[in-house]
Write an enzyme that holds these catalytic residues in place. Structure first.
Site, mmCIF file in Angstrom:
data_model
loop_
_atom_site.group_PDB
_atom_site.id
_atom_site.type_symbol
_atom_site.label_atom_id
_atom_site.label_comp_id
_atom_site.label_asym_id
_atom_site.label_seq_id
_atom_site.Cartn_x
_atom_site.Cartn_y
_atom_site.Cartn_z
ATOM 1 N N ARG A 1 3.726 -0.156 -4.912
ATOM 2 C CA ARG A 1 3.484 -0.698 -3.576
ATOM 3 C C ARG A 1 2.139 -1.421 -3.483
ATOM 4 O O ARG A 1 1.849 -2.078 -2.483
ATOM 5 C CB ARG A 1 3.518 0.426 -2.541
ATOM 6 C CG ARG A 1 4.854 1.115 -2.448
ATOM 7 C CD ARG A 1 4.833 2.108 -1.320
ATOM 8 N NE ARG A 1 4.673 1.449 -0.045
ATOM 9 C CZ ARG A 1 5.669 1.002 0.699
ATOM 10 N NH1 ARG A 1 6.897 1.149 0.292
ATOM 11 N NH2 ARG A 1 5.435 0.406 1.837
ATOM 12 N N GLU B 1 6.374 -14.504 -12.230
ATOM 13 C CA GLU B 1 5.741 -13.311 -11.672
ATOM 14 C C GLU B 1 5.328 -12.295 -12.731
ATOM 15 O O GLU B 1 4.350 -11.589 -12.535
ATOM 16 C CB GLU B 1 6.592 -12.661 -10.574
ATOM 17 C CG GLU B 1 7.810 -11.938 -11.033
ATOM 18 C CD GLU B 1 8.583 -11.278 -9.877
ATOM 19 O OE1 GLU B 1 7.986 -10.850 -8.890
ATOM 20 O OE2 GLU B 1 9.822 -11.187 -10.005
ATOM 21 N N GLU C 1 15.760 -18.638 -9.536
ATOM 22 C CA GLU C 1 15.460 -17.224 -9.794
ATOM 23 C C GLU C 1 14.791 -17.057 -11.166
ATOM 24 O O GLU C 1 13.865 -16.255 -11.323
ATOM 25 C CB GLU C 1 16.746 -16.388 -9.709
ATOM 26 C CG GLU C 1 16.667 -14.986 -10.292
ATOM 27 C CD GLU C 1 15.617 -14.089 -9.642
ATOM 28 O OE1 GLU C 1 15.016 -14.483 -8.633
ATOM 29 O OE2 GLU C 1 15.382 -12.993 -10.192
ATOM 30 N N ASN D 1 -1.531 1.462 6.035
ATOM 31 C CA ASN D 1 -0.777 0.342 5.467
ATOM 32 C C ASN D 1 -0.468 -0.606 6.610
ATOM 33 O O ASN D 1 -0.158 -0.156 7.707
ATOM 34 C CB ASN D 1 0.526 0.886 4.845
ATOM 35 C CG ASN D 1 1.429 -0.221 4.333
ATOM 36 O OD1 ASN D 1 0.956 -1.300 3.984
ATOM 37 N ND2 ASN D 1 2.723 0.045 4.296
ATOM 38 N N GLY D 2 -0.530 -1.920 6.367
ATOM 39 C CA GLY D 2 -0.255 -2.878 7.440
ATOM 40 C C GLY D 2 -1.556 -3.464 7.963
ATOM 41 O O GLY D 2 -2.589 -3.410 7.285
ATOM 42 N N LYS E 1 5.585 -4.335 -4.697
ATOM 43 C CA LYS E 1 7.042 -4.264 -4.661
ATOM 44 C C LYS E 1 7.602 -4.532 -3.272
ATOM 45 O O LYS E 1 8.605 -5.205 -3.110
ATOM 46 C CB LYS E 1 7.470 -2.878 -5.147
ATOM 47 C CG LYS E 1 8.975 -2.662 -5.184
ATOM 48 C CD LYS E 1 9.578 -3.430 -6.326
ATOM 49 C CE LYS E 1 11.074 -3.266 -6.441
ATOM 50 N NZ LYS E 1 11.675 -4.386 -7.166
ATOM 51 N N TRP F 1 -3.071 -2.478 -1.660
ATOM 52 C CA TRP F 1 -2.830 -3.912 -1.881
ATOM 53 C C TRP F 1 -3.659 -4.607 -0.805
ATOM 54 O O TRP F 1 -3.311 -4.575 0.372
ATOM 55 C CB TRP F 1 -1.341 -4.232 -1.732
ATOM 56 C CG TRP F 1 -1.001 -5.646 -2.094
ATOM 57 C CD1 TRP F 1 -0.697 -6.128 -3.329
ATOM 58 C CD2 TRP F 1 -0.910 -6.769 -1.203
ATOM 59 N NE1 TRP F 1 -0.436 -7.478 -3.266
ATOM 60 C CE2 TRP F 1 -0.562 -7.896 -1.973
ATOM 61 C CE3 TRP F 1 -1.110 -6.938 0.168
ATOM 62 C CZ2 TRP F 1 -0.392 -9.170 -1.424
ATOM 63 C CZ3 TRP F 1 -0.948 -8.203 0.713
ATOM 64 C CH2 TRP F 1 -0.588 -9.294 -0.079
ATOM 65 N N LYS G 1 11.246 -15.130 -11.877
ATOM 66 C CA LYS G 1 11.134 -13.990 -12.792
ATOM 67 C C LYS G 1 10.059 -14.266 -13.837
ATOM 68 O O LYS G 1 9.236 -13.414 -14.126
ATOM 69 C CB LYS G 1 12.500 -13.770 -13.448
ATOM 70 C CG LYS G 1 12.889 -12.381 -13.763
ATOM 71 C CD LYS G 1 13.391 -11.514 -12.647
ATOM 72 C CE LYS G 1 12.582 -11.503 -11.409
ATOM 73 N NZ LYS G 1 13.273 -11.222 -10.192
ATOM 74 N N CYS H 1 0.855 -1.184 0.000
ATOM 75 C CA CYS H 1 0.000 0.000 0.000
ATOM 76 C C CYS H 1 0.892 1.235 0.000
ATOM 77 O O CYS H 1 1.918 1.272 0.678
ATOM 78 C CB CYS H 1 -0.933 0.107 1.204
ATOM 79 S SG CYS H 1 -2.136 -1.201 1.323
ATOM 80 N N HIS I 1 15.255 -37.670 -10.361
ATOM 81 C CA HIS I 1 14.620 -38.068 -9.100
ATOM 82 C C HIS I 1 13.151 -37.660 -9.089
ATOM 83 O O HIS I 1 12.523 -37.646 -8.039
ATOM 84 C CB HIS I 1 15.376 -37.443 -7.917
ATOM 85 C CG HIS I 1 16.803 -37.882 -7.856
ATOM 86 N ND1 HIS I 1 17.169 -39.151 -7.495
ATOM 87 C CD2 HIS I 1 17.954 -37.242 -8.170
ATOM 88 C CE1 HIS I 1 18.492 -39.270 -7.561
ATOM 89 N NE2 HIS I 1 18.994 -38.115 -7.992
#
Ligand code: M6R
Length: 590
Positions: A28, A475, A468, A99-100, A585, A73, A472, A2, A491
């Site tokens: 954000r 997302e 990684e 926010n939070g 982010k 968010w 990438k 947020c 395996h």
């Protein structure tokens, strides 16, 4: 998560200021937005679902010197206009963004209901203006009512509120970032610096447990618990407005990939004495632990190989969210190294708390100066990547790996060799990032974009790069991608391979190359469409993306074509690489 932004001062275009600034915080969170402007007639609230980038600031041209805004968010309650912030007090005089999480909101809500409050949203935030209103009803001033309400909230949050009658803007921080911009024409309060960078680069940081109050003419910081005033230093930030803008690039992600032509050299530019002190701290430590989340965690995994291969040093790596489980092994002589681009990741901050509770020291490797992680650490190294705005971390990750590689060389008493290697690597990346190379990757993306699955294999330090690569690609393009250690294929995962399944093999020019070629051949034998990312072409590759031979910096160059591939897959699949769905982010909740 947020974005929060507020303005109070002499300027009459407060609505425009907060809308424009909020656009710089959209990374954000971007599921909905809202703005509160105070005018002579009262507080006007406008909010909706969708992205603030689609809103014109010209629609906020009323005379207004006190305004706040929010980009969300969602945590509590779906993405609806009613759940978007700001939330108003029942009497309409107080507007709040947040926010939070207010952890005890359900309990507070029940009490407020018995006092006649009805709730129009499913958010935890809505209790905040009502609590402030309740406190003011008993005769308290807005600042006292705000502080008293905060004392009743549990959780990690940042709250920003305005009050029309007193003309005040007040914010509180416990766990989520808030920064004050000190301008010529007033004060700006935001969850991140880009919101106000075009107005001022002079900042004051709120610490956890603090409140800041302003009427637009002066500013006062206080301790939430005692109400006592606190003095703050003014700090000049070094980032420039241009660095934080997209320029001619179609997306921030592409700009930030291209920034790597220079950002590796900036990461290598560290104070030698400081690095040597840190190397000594690692030597002295009884156990060094290396943690981060997501991409930063994969950078830590690569660093485990750097420390082992370059300096023969053992470090323990884990995801920051799992670090609590290590508390039995921590002693005051332990060293925790935390890696975080934003410096605000909740799991990283919690790992620091775990280490500190055992008396251990913390080294932070961060990008954002003045971030919570940077300020709470005993030692800090900055990766100097400049602002990273796209949700997908690219230049920050290569900066993180570069700084850790440098530390590995310092541990071997060969800091200058490490610096030279990184400067050469920067030059190699500069050569790689040419239009023909990007075009070639775009063609490969075009050939595989309609596939449902993509698998990536790597060995040694390319194993974390395979993991990684998967992050990438997932997302930003929403394609199902998974990374494996090459040796793990037989395996289990090899059962996934069908004729035509695209697979990427990450190779270097090292002692595991022939094992990796065997693993790649096993994929090829099952009909995989094999893309090799390697310094040398091998006959089993259907497609080859050449990487330069970069010695111990090989993982840093290997990840570059993957970043471009992820970007191209996103764009060619019609997705916005800068703002992937469900993500933000800065992950400030656990
Ligand atoms: O700001 P941080 O480096 O602490 O963020 C950690 C992760 O949230 C971040 O790397 C995330 O995985 C990125 N979206 C990956 O591109």
């Amino acid at each position: 998560m947020c974005g929060i932004f507020g303005y109070s001062g002499k300027r009459q275009d407060g609505g425009k200021i907060v809308v424009e600034g909020l656009k710089n915080l959209e990374y954000r969170g971007y599921d909905s937005w809202g703005v509160a402007c105070t005018t002579k007639a009262g507080i006007t609230i406008r909010k909706d679902i969708g992205k603030i980038s689609t809103v014109s600031s010209d629609d906020f041209s009323e005379t207004c010197c006190l305004a706040l805004a929010h980009t969300r968010w969602a945590t509590h309650g779906g993405v609806t206009p009613a759940n978007a912030h700001p939330h108003l007090s029942r009497d309409g005089t107080v507007a709040v963004v947040h926010n939070g999480i207010i952890e005890n909101y359900a309990e507070l809500k029940e009490t407020l209901k018995t006092k006649g409050y009805t709730f129009v949203s499913q958010t935890d935030t809505e209790v905040i203006p009502y609590m402030i209103e309740e406190e003011m009803k008993s005769g308290k001033s807005f600042p006292d009512a705000f502080r008293n309400a905060c004392l009743q909230f549990h959780g990690r949050y940042a709250i920003l509120a305005l009050h029309q009658a007193s003309g005040m803007l007040i914010a509180a921080r416990t766990g989520s970032p808030l920064i004050v911009g000190v301008g010529k024409d007033g004060y700006y309060i935001a969850s991140d610096i880009p919101a106000f960078m075009e107005h001022t680069r002079t900042v004051q940081y709120l610490d956890d447990g603090e409140i800041v109050e302003t009427d637009g003419k002066k500013i006062t910081f206080r301790d939430i618990a005692t109400g006592e005033e606190r003095q703050k230093r003014e700090i000049q930030i070094t980032w420039t407005v241009e660095q934080a803008q997209k320029g001619d690039f179609a997306h921030f992600m592409l700009k930030e990939i291209m920034d790597q032509k220079e950002s590796i050299a900036r990461a290598a530019n560290q104070d030698e004495e400081e690095i040597m002190t840190i190397a000594q701290a690692i030597r002295n430590a009884k156990g060094t632990f290396l943690v981060g989340c997501g991409t930063a965690h994969k950078a830590c995994m690569a660093a485990e190989y750097f420390f082992s291969v370059v300096s023969g040093h053992h470090v323990n790596v884990c995801s920051a969210g799992e670090f609590k489980l290590y508390h039995h092994f921590l002693v005051p002589e332990s060293l925790l190294i935390v890696v975080s681009q934003s410096g605000e990741t909740a799991d990283v901050l919690e790992a620091m708390n775990v280490a500190k509770s055992k008396g251990a020291k913390v080294l932070a490797i961060v990008n954002v100066e003045g971030s919570s992680v940077a300020r709470a650490a005993d030692y800090t190294l900055r990766i100097n990547a400049g602002p990273e705005r796209a949700v997908a971390s690219t230049k920050a990750m290569t900066g993180q790996m570069s700084v850790m590689l440098l530390i590995a060389y310092a541990l071997k008493n060969a800091l200058h060799d490490g610096k030279t290697l990184l400067l050469e690597t920067g030059a190699l990346i500069n050569d790689m990032l040419n239009p023909r190379y990007v075009e070639r990757i775009a063609t490969i993306a075009g050939n595989i974009k309609r596939h449902e699955h993509l698998y990536i294999i790597g060995k040694s330090w390319h194993y974390p790069m395979a993991l990684e690569s998967a992050i990438k690609i997932q997302e930003v393009s929403y394609m199902h991608a998974e990374g494996f250690a090459g040796s793990e294929l037989k395996h289990g995962p090899i059962a996934l391979i069908e004729p035509g399944t695209p697979c990427i093999a990450l190779l270097g020019n090292d002692e595991v190359t022939s094992d990796m070629l065997n693993n790649a051949t096993e994929l090829k034998a099952r009909g995989a469409l094999l893309i090799g990312i390697a310094p040398k072409r091998h006959e089993i590759f259907d497609e080859w993306l050449k990487t330069p031979d970069a010695g111990a910096a090989q993982p840093i160059v290997t990840i570059i074509p993957i970043q471009i591939l992820a970007y191209e897959l996103a764009v060619q699949r019609g997705k916005d690489p800068d703002m992937p769905r469900n993500l933000a982010k800065s992950v400030t909740v656990k």
